[in-house]
Design a protein around this motif. Sequence first.
Motif, PDB file in Angstrom:
ATOM      1  N   PHE A  49       0.844  -1.205   0.000  1.00  0.00           N
ATOM      2  CA  PHE A  49       0.000   0.000   0.000  1.00  0.00           C
ATOM      3  C   PHE A  49       0.883   1.261   0.000  1.00  0.00           C
ATOM      4  CE2 PHE A  49      -2.082   3.367   2.432  1.00  0.00           C
ATOM      5  CZ  PHE A  49      -3.419   3.324   2.094  1.00  0.00           C
ATOM      6  N   PHE A  50       1.827   1.319   0.954  1.00  0.00           N
ATOM      7  CA  PHE A  50       2.635   2.545   1.064  1.00  0.00           C
ATOM      8  C   PHE A  50       3.685   2.646  -0.045  1.00  0.00           C
ATOM      9  CE2 PHE A  50       0.885   2.640   5.396  1.00  0.00           C
ATOM     10  CZ  PHE A  50       0.417   3.945   5.389  1.00  0.00           C
ATOM     11  N   THR A  51       4.202   1.503  -0.470  1.00  0.00           N
ATOM     12  CA  THR A  51       5.160   1.558  -1.578  1.00  0.00           C
ATOM     13  C   THR A  51       4.474   2.142  -2.809  1.00  0.00           C
ATOM     14  OG1 THR A  51       6.163  -0.473  -0.725  1.00  0.00           O
ATOM     15  CG2 THR A  51       6.771   0.183  -2.963  1.00  0.00           C
ATOM     16  N   GLU A  52       3.283   1.618  -3.093  1.00  0.00           N
ATOM     17  CA  GLU A  52       2.573   2.061  -4.298  1.00  0.00           C
ATOM     18  C   GLU A  52       2.028   3.479  -4.128  1.00  0.00           C
ATOM     19  OE1 GLU A  52       2.646   1.575  -7.159  1.00  0.00           O
ATOM     20  OE2 GLU A  52       0.742   1.502  -8.224  1.00  0.00           O
ATOM     21  N   LEU A  53       1.667   3.826  -2.896  1.00  0.00           N
ATOM     22  CA  LEU A  53       1.220   5.204  -2.649  1.00  0.00           C
ATOM     23  C   LEU A  53       2.324   6.179  -3.094  1.00  0.00           C
ATOM     24  CD1 LEU A  53      -0.376   6.475   0.659  1.00  0.00           C
ATOM     25  CD2 LEU A  53       1.396   7.784  -0.467  1.00  0.00           C
ATOM     26  N   TRP A  54       3.573   5.878  -2.672  1.00  0.00           N
ATOM     27  CA  TRP A  54       4.663   6.799  -3.005  1.00  0.00           C
ATOM     28  C   TRP A  54       5.059   6.701  -4.471  1.00  0.00           C
ATOM     29  CZ3 TRP A  54       5.254  10.882  -0.455  1.00  0.00           C
ATOM     30  CH2 TRP A  54       5.066  10.908   0.934  1.00  0.00           C
ATOM     31  N   TYR A 102       9.459  -0.309   1.177  1.00  0.00           N
ATOM     32  CA  TYR A 102       9.508  -1.642   0.561  1.00  0.00           C
ATOM     33  C   TYR A 102      10.668  -2.473   1.101  1.00  0.00           C
ATOM     34  CZ  TYR A 102       9.071  -5.094  -3.183  1.00  0.00           C
ATOM     35  OH  TYR A 102       8.886  -6.255  -3.894  1.00  0.00           O
ATOM     36  N   VAL A 103      11.824  -1.857   1.174  1.00  0.00           N
ATOM     37  CA  VAL A 103      13.007  -2.598   1.614  1.00  0.00           C
ATOM     38  C   VAL A 103      12.876  -2.998   3.089  1.00  0.00           C
ATOM     39  CG1 VAL A 103      15.489  -2.403   2.047  1.00  0.00           C
ATOM     40  CG2 VAL A 103      14.529  -1.621  -0.129  1.00  0.00           C
ATOM     41  N   GLY A 160      10.158  -3.242   4.744  1.00  0.00           N
ATOM     42  CA  GLY A 160       8.948  -4.031   5.029  1.00  0.00           C
ATOM     43  C   GLY A 160       8.987  -5.413   4.403  1.00  0.00           C
ATOM     44  N   ARG A 161      10.110  -5.749   3.785  1.00  0.00           N
ATOM     45  CA  ARG A 161      10.151  -7.001   3.030  1.00  0.00           C
ATOM     46  C   ARG A 161       9.952  -8.247   3.887  1.00  0.00           C
ATOM     47  NH1 ARG A 161      13.314  -7.340  -2.331  1.00  0.00           N
ATOM     48  NH2 ARG A 161      14.815  -8.610  -1.239  1.00  0.00           N
ATOM     49  N   LYS A 162      10.198  -8.084   5.166  1.00  0.00           N
ATOM     50  CA  LYS A 162      10.002  -9.258   6.032  1.00  0.00           C
ATOM     51  C   LYS A 162       8.515  -9.675   6.072  1.00  0.00           C
ATOM     52  CE  LYS A 162      10.040  -6.542  10.349  1.00  0.00           C
ATOM     53  NZ  LYS A 162      10.502  -5.231   9.841  1.00  0.00           N
ATOM     54  N   HIS A 163       7.643  -8.735   5.737  1.00  0.00           N
ATOM     55  CA  HIS A 163       6.219  -9.088   5.720  1.00  0.00           C
ATOM     56  C   HIS A 163       5.783  -9.642   4.363  1.00  0.00           C
ATOM     57  CE1 HIS A 163       5.701  -7.398   9.643  1.00  0.00           C
ATOM     58  NE2 HIS A 163       6.197  -6.234   9.245  1.00  0.00           N
ATOM     59  N   LEU A 164       6.746  -9.779   3.487  1.00  0.00           N
ATOM     60  CA  LEU A 164       6.397 -10.262   2.146  1.00  0.00           C
ATOM     61  C   LEU A 164       7.085 -11.594   1.845  1.00  0.00           C
ATOM     62  CD1 LEU A 164       6.727  -6.822   0.309  1.00  0.00           C
ATOM     63  CD2 LEU A 164       4.609  -8.039   0.811  1.00  0.00           C
ATOM     64  N   GLN A 165       7.403 -12.318   2.907  1.00  0.00           N
ATOM     65  CA  GLN A 165       8.098 -13.587   2.669  1.00  0.00           C
ATOM     66  C   GLN A 165       7.217 -14.558   1.895  1.00  0.00           C
ATOM     67  OE1 GLN A 165       9.643 -14.967   6.390  1.00  0.00           O
ATOM     68  NE2 GLN A 165      11.068 -13.255   6.459  1.00  0.00           N
ATOM     69  N   GLY A 166       7.819 -15.124   0.867  1.00  0.00           N
ATOM     70  CA  GLY A 166       7.080 -16.117   0.068  1.00  0.00           C
ATOM     71  C   GLY A 166       6.144 -15.478  -0.950  1.00  0.00           C
ATOM     72  N   ILE A 167       6.126 -14.149  -1.015  1.00  0.00           N
ATOM     73  CA  ILE A 167       5.250 -13.459  -1.971  1.00  0.00           C
ATOM     74  C   ILE A 167       6.107 -12.915  -3.114  1.00  0.00           C
ATOM     75  CG2 ILE A 167       3.506 -11.630  -2.273  1.00  0.00           C
ATOM     76  CD1 ILE A 167       2.762 -13.634  -0.093  1.00  0.00           C
TER      77      ILE A 167
END
Length: 454
Positions: free
Chosen positions: A17-22, A192-193, A195-202
């Motif tokens: 959400f925030f990555t794409e917002l920016w 993004y960098v 927060g990547r821990k919340h994107l494991q396996g994605i």
Amino acid sequence: MQEQTMWGHPKGLYILFFTELWERFSFYGMRAILVLYLTAQTTGDNPGLDWTSKEALALYGWYGMFVYFMGIFGGAIADKWLGQKQSVLVGGVLIILGQFSISIDSLMTFYSGLILLVCGVGLLKPNISTMVGGLYKKGDIRRDAGFTIFYIGINIGALAAPLLVGYIGETYDWHLGFSLAGIGMILGQIVYVFGRKHLQGIGDLLKHSATEAHLATKPLSKVEKDRLIVLLLSFLIVIVFWAAYEQAGGLMNLYARDSVDRLLFGWEIPTSWFQSLHAFYVVLIGGPMAVIWLRWSKKGKESSAVFKMAVGMIIMAVSFLALMGAVYDASLSAIGKAPIYWLLLSYFLHVVAELSISPVALSFITKLAPAKYASLTMGAYFAIVGIGNKAAGLLGEAAQESGVMTVFAIIATMCFIVGLLVFALVKKLKTLTHGAEDEILESPHDEEAQSIAE
Ligand code: GLN
């Protein structure tokens, strides 16, 4: 692994959400001042490039097309080499380089910057959208709502950008404005960098698992082919929709400037402000609209993606009827101008239609695309959006000869016809999706396994 959630959605959603917002802040900020910079005189406090409006609009049109069209390559690169997660990262870096390149005062860096932006957005935009879908297991009923939340983020960025980048660029320095757009993307990358821990396996490259290796040899099944047919048909809706919607920045913009009475208590509303209306309305009604659709579907009523898109097309048609109302009223008025409410109403209906089509289409693609072409299919969607943008420009140009009333009427008719056609086909199209939209409360995260079984 237990999914970590926040407000009922995976935490990864908020990172995206925030990555794409920016990213959108950066994208729309740059877009808000591009034409103004190109056409500004070379003399004065804040010199531009002194292009003619025609030249500037032509560049704007081509940029608008390529920046989305490139998504098809961005998707292919993700499927074949990088995976979506890495593609978003590389895309973000290219965007930062592009914005700062444009902010340097030379033609060479200006053009290189545009190319970098086209490549960067092409890599980032479709892949971040596919990643949103990747957060939800097959049949997860939260997926559509997830896309709506993501879409609201997009529009917060889009709303803020013209105000901030536009103001700084126009009032102080164009180059400072472009730099600010670059800083926006840097903030997106930081989110993004970290927060990547919340994107494991994605969004990882599929080739790495044994299942994917199996898929990569295997031809598409009948079910996958049928689903692709539905997607391709829905892409037709998408072209017509964006061709109509993107009148906002062109024909409707000029119409607002020349033929709408913008006086409010003696003060004239700047034409450019109407450009923030779409994003404003999305932020305002995105949530309520999602709730309305959810309630509708919980009542057991028809709520497939194609059905929603058909509804969206009819609403879009009505929005152009509203504009025809404006042209008619202007012809009766003593000052030759239409009352402002037609325009406000039309923009509002645009957004109701948009929310029934655009996030719905994104979510639909992540449900229907074959796993190994997931990113490419999303890229193809954005390529179609690019074509819709270009078609919008051509329709706008046509109005210069045939008049606005005719073009508004043509667009309204096109939207009606497509909407009615899709309504007629809803049942058939749903059969071809082979239950891809069926909601399952608890399900294993094994879309691939399911597709092997099929
Ligand atoms: N406004 C949305 C965005 O910027 C939709 C763009 C599009 O698909 N044309 O993402």
